[in-house]
Scaffold this motif. Structure first.
Motif, PDB file in Angstrom:
ATOM      1  N   LYS A 105      -4.376 -15.765  -2.606  1.00  0.00           N
ATOM      2  CA  LYS A 105      -5.473 -16.717  -2.750  1.00  0.00           C
ATOM      3  C   LYS A 105      -5.466 -17.350  -4.135  1.00  0.00           C
ATOM      4  O   LYS A 105      -5.683 -18.560  -4.288  1.00  0.00           O
ATOM      5  CB  LYS A 105      -6.809 -16.021  -2.507  1.00  0.00           C
ATOM      6  CG  LYS A 105      -8.016 -16.961  -2.602  1.00  0.00           C
ATOM      7  CD  LYS A 105      -9.312 -16.230  -2.355  1.00  0.00           C
ATOM      8  CE  LYS A 105     -10.502 -17.208  -2.342  1.00  0.00           C
ATOM      9  NZ  LYS A 105     -10.606 -17.986  -3.594  1.00  0.00           N
ATOM     10  N   SER A 106      -5.212 -16.540  -5.150  1.00  0.00           N
ATOM     11  CA  SER A 106      -5.190 -17.061  -6.509  1.00  0.00           C
ATOM     12  C   SER A 106      -4.102 -18.119  -6.681  1.00  0.00           C
ATOM     13  O   SER A 106      -4.327 -19.165  -7.298  1.00  0.00           O
ATOM     14  CB  SER A 106      -4.962 -15.915  -7.507  1.00  0.00           C
ATOM     15  OG  SER A 106      -4.909 -16.410  -8.823  1.00  0.00           O
ATOM     16  N   HIS A 149      -2.793 -20.025  -4.334  1.00  0.00           N
ATOM     17  CA  HIS A 149      -3.196 -21.225  -3.596  1.00  0.00           C
ATOM     18  C   HIS A 149      -4.287 -21.982  -4.345  1.00  0.00           C
ATOM     19  O   HIS A 149      -4.249 -23.222  -4.451  1.00  0.00           O
ATOM     20  CB  HIS A 149      -3.687 -20.842  -2.201  1.00  0.00           C
ATOM     21  CG  HIS A 149      -3.947 -22.018  -1.316  1.00  0.00           C
ATOM     22  ND1 HIS A 149      -5.145 -22.700  -1.332  1.00  0.00           N
ATOM     23  CD2 HIS A 149      -3.161 -22.659  -0.404  1.00  0.00           C
ATOM     24  CE1 HIS A 149      -5.097 -23.698  -0.472  1.00  0.00           C
ATOM     25  NE2 HIS A 149      -3.905 -23.692   0.108  1.00  0.00           N
ATOM     26  N   ASP A 150      -5.242 -21.257  -4.891  1.00  0.00           N
ATOM     27  CA  ASP A 150      -6.337 -21.899  -5.622  1.00  0.00           C
ATOM     28  C   ASP A 150      -5.821 -22.651  -6.843  1.00  0.00           C
ATOM     29  O   ASP A 150      -6.287 -23.755  -7.147  1.00  0.00           O
ATOM     30  CB  ASP A 150      -7.377 -20.862  -6.054  1.00  0.00           C
ATOM     31  CG  ASP A 150      -8.180 -20.311  -4.893  1.00  0.00           C
ATOM     32  OD1 ASP A 150      -8.086 -20.888  -3.793  1.00  0.00           O
ATOM     33  OD2 ASP A 150      -8.877 -19.298  -5.094  1.00  0.00           O
ATOM     34  N   PRO A 190      -3.899 -10.064  -0.625  1.00  0.00           N
ATOM     35  CA  PRO A 190      -4.726 -11.240  -0.351  1.00  0.00           C
ATOM     36  C   PRO A 190      -5.249 -11.908  -1.616  1.00  0.00           C
ATOM     37  O   PRO A 190      -5.327 -13.141  -1.683  1.00  0.00           O
ATOM     38  CB  PRO A 190      -5.862 -10.672   0.512  1.00  0.00           C
ATOM     39  CG  PRO A 190      -5.271  -9.478   1.186  1.00  0.00           C
ATOM     40  CD  PRO A 190      -4.322  -8.892   0.170  1.00  0.00           C
TER      41      PRO A 190
END
Length: 385
Positions: A153-154, A156-157, A149
């Motif tokens: 997330k990284s 996408h960010d 996860p």
């Protein structure tokens, strides 16, 4: 990274800079007065313990940029990861002195380069610093279930924070097109391609003792022929195709002792790996899973060099570093013929349609039964690499 120190007579020992989120005062932003651009490299990805293709891209870029006579290089890392990043620097031959940045980043840096993740808030809020990023591919966005996860997330960010001031590097034209489709508001002029290059670790290994030691360390039986396959961050369907291609190749070549070495991330991919291996039946013992996080560059190069061939059937890969590393070791490659692999491998390997298990199996079997075919393919691979 190289374990021996590599001195550079025209480069002083490089500083290790801890980036800290501190209050910003716009009035403190200075003009750049140095002739050399001051580049800050984000080393966080090197402290995660992984040995993925993306890790080795970062490793290679850090090593090359840090030794460039055209740049004044500093290093940055999360304050919690200073010890790990410092160890990485020392293993590459750099003497690191800790120097926290106590004011605006632009007081010490002109360009901040981060790898596969957003830089810290302090850097983003400094509008004077040039914000540069390396994006390996968009698989973590398209298939987040293949990653932890935090990694998903990284990724996408990072893609989300890009703006019209960002400078972006990808490792293939394919990845560049992917990014511009995902973020059509970005200008094509902002995104440049830097084709991957291998580090000095990846070269033909003529040392039989070193090859034998790598086999022993990672559980590959002595003397048996084997195929190496890249399986890190691979979807379940690709893992299944890799196993089926291996099994068919063993049947085609009548090679009862042929083995498959899967370099994978078992912590994240455990269920997908178990499902793929279930089809092997009684031949399951001839498929070995080597955790990518625990294999050093030297061992990986030795395993490549001792293998019949290297296989990667991932469709839509954003970079072709793993095939290129195998090619630099004189190892023939069998790869999916689309996307970045076609850019990297070109005609120096066997390119197959990603879903064509039969074609992949025939290519592997040919290298198993014909030393002449393997030798010719190895020579082509070395020339291309």
């Amino acid at each position: 990274m190289r374990t021996r120190r590599q001195e550079s007579p025209d480069r002083p020992d490089l500083e290790f800079v801890i980036v800290q989120s501190l209050p910003l005062r716009v009035a403190e932003i200075p003009r750049m007065t140095e002739q050399k651009p001051r580049l800050a490299l984000d080393l966080d990805v090197l402290t995660e313990g992984g040995k993925t293709d993306a890790y080795r891209v970062c490793e290679r870029l850090c090593e090359g940029l840090a030794r460039s006579p055209q740049l004044a290089v500093q290093f940055m890392a999360d304050a919690m990861r200073v010890a790990e990043a410092d160890a990485r620097l020392r293993s590459a031959g750099f003497v690191a002195s800790l120097q926290p940045i106590e004011a605006l980043p632009s007081r010490k840096t002109d360009i901040a380069l981060s790898f596969f993740r957003p830089e810290s808030q302090a850097w983003r809020e400094d509008r004077t610093v040039v914000h540069a990023h390396v994006i390996y591919d968009l698989i973590a966005i398209a298939r987040p279930e293949l990653f932890s996860p935090a990694v998903a997330k990284s990724a996408h960010d990072l893609v989300s924070i890009l703006d019209q001031r960002s400078l972006v590097f990808t490792l293939s034209e394919f990845a560049r097109r992917q990014l511009l489709r995902f973020r059509p508001d970005l200008s094509p002029a902002q995104v440049a391609v830097i084709p991957p290059a291998v580090s000095a670790w990846f070269e033909p290994c003529e040392d039989a003792a070193r090859r034998a030691a790598a086999r022993s360390k990672h559980g590959v039986p002595a003397a048996v022929p084997y195929v190496v396959a890249s399986a890190s961050a691979q979807p379940p369907e690709v893992l299944d195709r890799l196993v089926r291609a291996f099994l068919q190749a063993a049947d085609h070549a009548s090679a009862s002792d042929l083995h498959l070495v899967l370099v994978a991330d078992p912590d994240v991919q455990s269920s997908a790996i178990r499902a793929a291996l279930a089809s092997a039946g009684e031949r399951r013992a001839r498929i070995l899973v080597v955790p990518a996080a625990r294999i050093e560059n030297a061992d990986l190069a030795a395993l490549y060099g001792d293998a019949l061939c290297f296989v990667d059937l991932l469709q839509g890969a954003g970079a072709g570093l793993a095939p290129l590393e195998a090619m630099a070791c004189g190892t023939p490659v069998v790869c999916a013929g689309d996307a970045a692999f076609a850019e990297t491998v070109a005609d120096a390997g066997v390119l197959v349609e990603a879903r064509d298990v039969d074609a992949a199996a025939r290519a592997i079997a040919q290298f198993a039964v014909s030393p002449e075919a393997r030798q010719a393919a190895a020579a082509s691979a070395l020339r291309r690499a």
